[in-house]
Design a protein around this motif. Structure first.
Motif, PDB file in Angstrom:
ATOM      1  N   SER A   1      48.520  35.483  47.060  1.00 24.36           N
ATOM      2  CA  SER A   1      47.629  34.070  46.166  1.00 24.36           C
ATOM      3  C   SER A   1      47.743  33.103  46.269  1.00 24.36           C
ATOM      4  N   GLY A   2      46.761  32.931  45.899  1.00 25.13           N
ATOM      5  CA  GLY A   2      46.596  31.318  45.226  1.00 25.13           C
ATOM      6  C   GLY A   2      48.142  30.731  44.767  1.00 25.13           C
ATOM      7  N   SER A   3      48.241  30.612  44.092  1.00 27.19           N
ATOM      8  CA  SER A   3      49.424  30.206  43.386  1.00 27.19           C
ATOM      9  C   SER A   3      50.828  30.127  44.410  1.00 27.19           C
TER      10      SER A   3
ATOM     11  N   HIS B   1      44.674  22.776  37.942  1.00 22.34           N
ATOM     12  CA  HIS B   1      45.783  24.204  37.687  1.00 22.34           C
ATOM     13  C   HIS B   1      46.914  23.329  37.617  1.00 22.34           C
TER      14      HIS B   1
ATOM     15  N   THR C   1      49.860  24.941  39.154  1.00 21.94           N
ATOM     16  CA  THR C   1      50.603  24.877  40.325  1.00 21.94           C
ATOM     17  C   THR C   1      50.736  23.025  40.190  1.00 21.94           C
ATOM     18  N   HIS C   2      49.744  22.336  39.832  1.00 18.01           N
ATOM     19  CA  HIS C   2      49.780  21.129  40.237  1.00 18.01           C
ATOM     20  C   HIS C   2      50.628  20.449  39.756  1.00 18.01           C
TER      21      HIS C   2
ATOM     22  N   THR D   1      40.635  23.898  39.164  1.00 16.39           N
ATOM     23  CA  THR D   1      39.782  25.189  38.643  1.00 16.39           C
ATOM     24  C   THR D   1      38.482  24.849  37.322  1.00 16.39           C
TER      25      THR D   1
ATOM     26  N   ASP E   1      43.758  22.428  47.543  1.00 17.44           N
ATOM     27  CA  ASP E   1      43.280  23.309  46.958  1.00 17.44           C
ATOM     28  C   ASP E   1      41.975  22.775  46.733  1.00 17.44           C
TER      29      ASP E   1
ATOM     30  N   ALA F   1      40.738  26.091  46.443  1.00 16.26           N
ATOM     31  CA  ALA F   1      40.764  27.531  45.746  1.00 16.26           C
ATOM     32  C   ALA F   1      38.837  27.802  45.677  1.00 16.26           C
ATOM     33  N   HIS F   2      38.183  27.219  44.313  1.00 13.96           N
ATOM     34  CA  HIS F   2      37.406  27.585  43.659  1.00 13.96           C
ATOM     35  C   HIS F   2      36.277  27.465  44.790  1.00 13.96           C
TER      36      HIS F   2
ATOM     37  N   HIS G   1      39.719  35.504  46.858  1.00 15.18           N
ATOM     38  CA  HIS G   1      38.877  36.290  46.033  1.00 15.18           C
ATOM     39  C   HIS G   1      37.275  35.623  45.458  1.00 15.18           C
TER      40      HIS G   1
HETATM   41  C1  LIG Z   1      42.612  30.684  41.085  1.00 14.31           C
HETATM   42  C2  LIG Z   1      43.468  28.871  41.358  1.00 14.31           C
HETATM   43  C3  LIG Z   1      44.616  29.100  42.271  1.00 14.31           C
HETATM   44  C4  LIG Z   1      45.197  30.312  41.751  1.00 14.31           C
HETATM   45  O1  LIG Z   1      44.668  31.741  42.233  1.00 14.31           O
HETATM   46  P1  LIG Z   1      45.728  33.002  42.010  1.00 14.31           P
HETATM   47  O2  LIG Z   1      45.387  33.328  42.703  1.00 14.31           O
HETATM   48  O3  LIG Z   1      45.216  33.046  40.601  1.00 14.31           O
HETATM   49  O4  LIG Z   1      47.399  32.597  42.165  1.00 14.31           O
HETATM   50  C5  LIG Z   1      45.038  28.206  42.073  1.00 14.31           C
HETATM   51  N1  LIG Z   1      44.771  26.347  42.219  1.00 14.31           N
HETATM   52  C6  LIG Z   1      43.573  26.230  41.876  1.00 14.31           C
HETATM   53  C7  LIG Z   1      42.892  25.087  41.738  1.00 14.31           C
HETATM   54  C8  LIG Z   1      42.340  27.514  41.703  1.00 14.31           C
HETATM   55  O5  LIG Z   1      41.200  27.593  41.007  1.00 14.31           O
END
Ligand SMILES: *Cc1c(COP(=O)(O)O)cnc(C)c1O
Length: 451
Positions: A97-99, A126, A128-129, A175, A200, A202-203, A228
């Motif tokens: 996944s993203g994390s 996020h 994880t940052h 996020t 990152d 992700a969005h 996703h």
């Molecule tokens: C959603 C998201 C993640 C983490 O994704 P997960 O699949 O929930 O682990 C990481 N970084 C950003 C910026 C996100 O929006």
């Protein structure tokens, strides 16, 4: 697919009932959490396929188990499509996944104790940052940067912090950020101090593929994403290495691959890998460009509808799929009331912190919403105008509920609030209208996944 659900219905009616209930909730509600979307039937089918039976630790043609000749082709197809979609020389499609994708970036570029920088959590960044509750904030020396009161990233602060703390790694991405990311400026800041820049996305990854958001590829060394959100694939993650990244460190691609396996993970989820490949194939079609353009048009139309009704929006608008409502004109910590009331009306959003948050992450003063899922269902500006009005009406229905200053009193107060709005007739009326609208935009037209 039909057969698969028929089997669950027979062998596990308890689970079948729950899936059916959740399908009903998705079908008859407006999903406005900006990180969610509805995948295609093809993606669902790849995820539900027999590929889940296989173990394939390692990478294509370098596996620890036999029988991977077809899995190698599945993964290679996903990698090639990712490289094509983002125009990068290297992609790893195995992160769960993203994390975990982000954790792998730390493992590849840093040692415990190194300085890292990222957008502060309550400013939209996020976990994880480098947030303190995440191991990334515990294993590394995290120097967070912020947004200004107007909601835009504070580039002067980022530059000063980077020069002062000399980070090994800088993150760009969030996020909850409604404007374009200044990738080029961050690239220069990172280069000046010799740091890796990891974007990152992700969005916004889907918007980047479609060319609706600037690409970080020329400026970042590494790119991570979930699969996703706007990519509209299965739950998963990807890491890309750019040419700039390879120029900085010719071994960066191998370091990323080794960080994922064997560093962090075991066997890849091959059914997910296949579904990522199917989603990326969809993203490479011309219609996906139209889809992403419509996401942003819808987001702008929704922001306008809300602002026309007197609702404050962070940065007074949006350039992407997301809107941040600032509720401070009604009082502090109102996000929870608005989220609960909208839930009752069949509109799913999440409470969120806003720039210069006067309350706390658990009781924030904003609400975050987005248009990817509604746009997938075929809704356009006309529907956004109506939905904006509903949201504004619900906000006004709950504006007189105030979060108690005394923390002990909060739980009981919110319980009482939920009871009170349960009987609210105007919210009940909006819920009926929401259901009528949702029926006109089925999630899977002509395809009842529960049959
Ligand atoms: C959603 C998201 C993640 C983490 O994704 P997960 O699949 O929930 O682990 C990481 N970084 C950003 C910026 C996100 O929006």
């Amino acid at each position: 697919m039909h057969d698969m659900m028929a089997s669950i219905k027979k062998t596990d009616p308890e689970m079948y009932k729950l899936i059916k209930k959740e399908f009903g909730r998705q079908q008859l509600g407006l999903e406005m959490i900006p990180s969610e979307n509805n995948v295609s039937k093809a993606v669902l089918q790849a995820m539900g396929s027999i590929l889940t039976n296989k173990y394939s630790e390692g990478y294509p043609r370098k596996r620890y188990y036999g029988g991977n000749q077809f899995i190698d082709e599945v993964e290679t197809l996903a990698i090639e499509r990712a490289k094509k979609a983002f125009k990068v020389p290297h992609a790893n499609v195995q992160p769960y996944s993203g994390s975990p994708a982000n954790f792998a970036v730390y493992i590849a570029t840093c040692k415990p104790g190194d300085v890292i920088m990222g957008q502060n959590l309550t400013d939209g960044g996020h976990l994880t940052h480098g947030w303190k509750a995440s191991v990334t904030g515990q294993l590394f020396k995290s120097v967070p940067y912020h947004v200004k009161e107007d909601g835009y990233l504070d580039l002067d602060e980022i530059k000063q912090l980077a020069e002062k703390h000399k980070p090994k790694l800088i993150w760009v991405g969030a996020t909850a950020y409604v404007r374009e990311f200044p990738f080029e400026e961050l690239g220069k800041i990172a280069d000046n101090v010799g740091a890796y820049l990891a974007a990152d996305i992700a969005h916004i990854a889907g918007l980047v593929i479609a060319g609706v958001h600037k690409s970080p590829v020329p400026y970042a060394h590494i790119i991570t994403t979930t699969t996703h959100k706007t990519i509209r694939g299965p739950r998963g993650g990807m890491i890309m290495v750019t040419q700039k990244g390879l120029d900085k460190d010719p071994e960066l691609a191998q370091k990323i691959d080794r960080a994922i396996f064997p560093g962090l993970q075991g066997g890849p989820h091959d059914h997910t890998t296949a579904a990522i490949a199917v989603a990326l194939q969809e993203d490479l079609q011309p219609e996906f460009k139209d889809y992403c353009r419509q996401i942003v048009k819808n987001s702008k139309a929704l922001a306008k509808s809300l602002m026309d009704d007197g609702i404050k929006i962070v940065t007074d608008g949006t350039n992407n799929h997301m809107i941040l409502i600032d509720l401070t004109s009604f009082g502090k910590g109102k996000g929870v009331f608005v989220q609960e009331a909208l839930d009752l009306a069949g509109i799913t959003v999440n409470k969120n912190t806003i720039p210069a948050e006067p309350s706390s992450p658990f009781y924030p003063s904003g609400v975050r919403l987005g248009t990817p899922s509604l746009t997938t269902r075929g809704m356009k500006e006309k529907e956004m105008k109506i939905i904006g009005k509903w949201i504004a009406d619900v906000i006004k229905e709950v504006k007189d509920f105030n979060l108690p200053e005394d923390k002990e009193e909060r739980k009981a107060y919110i319980k009482g609030f939920k009871k009170a709005i349960n009987k609210n007739e105007n919210i009940g009326k909006i819920k009926k209208e929401v259901i009528e609208l949702c029926k006109k935009f089925p999630l899977y037209p002509g395809f009842d996944i529960l049959k």
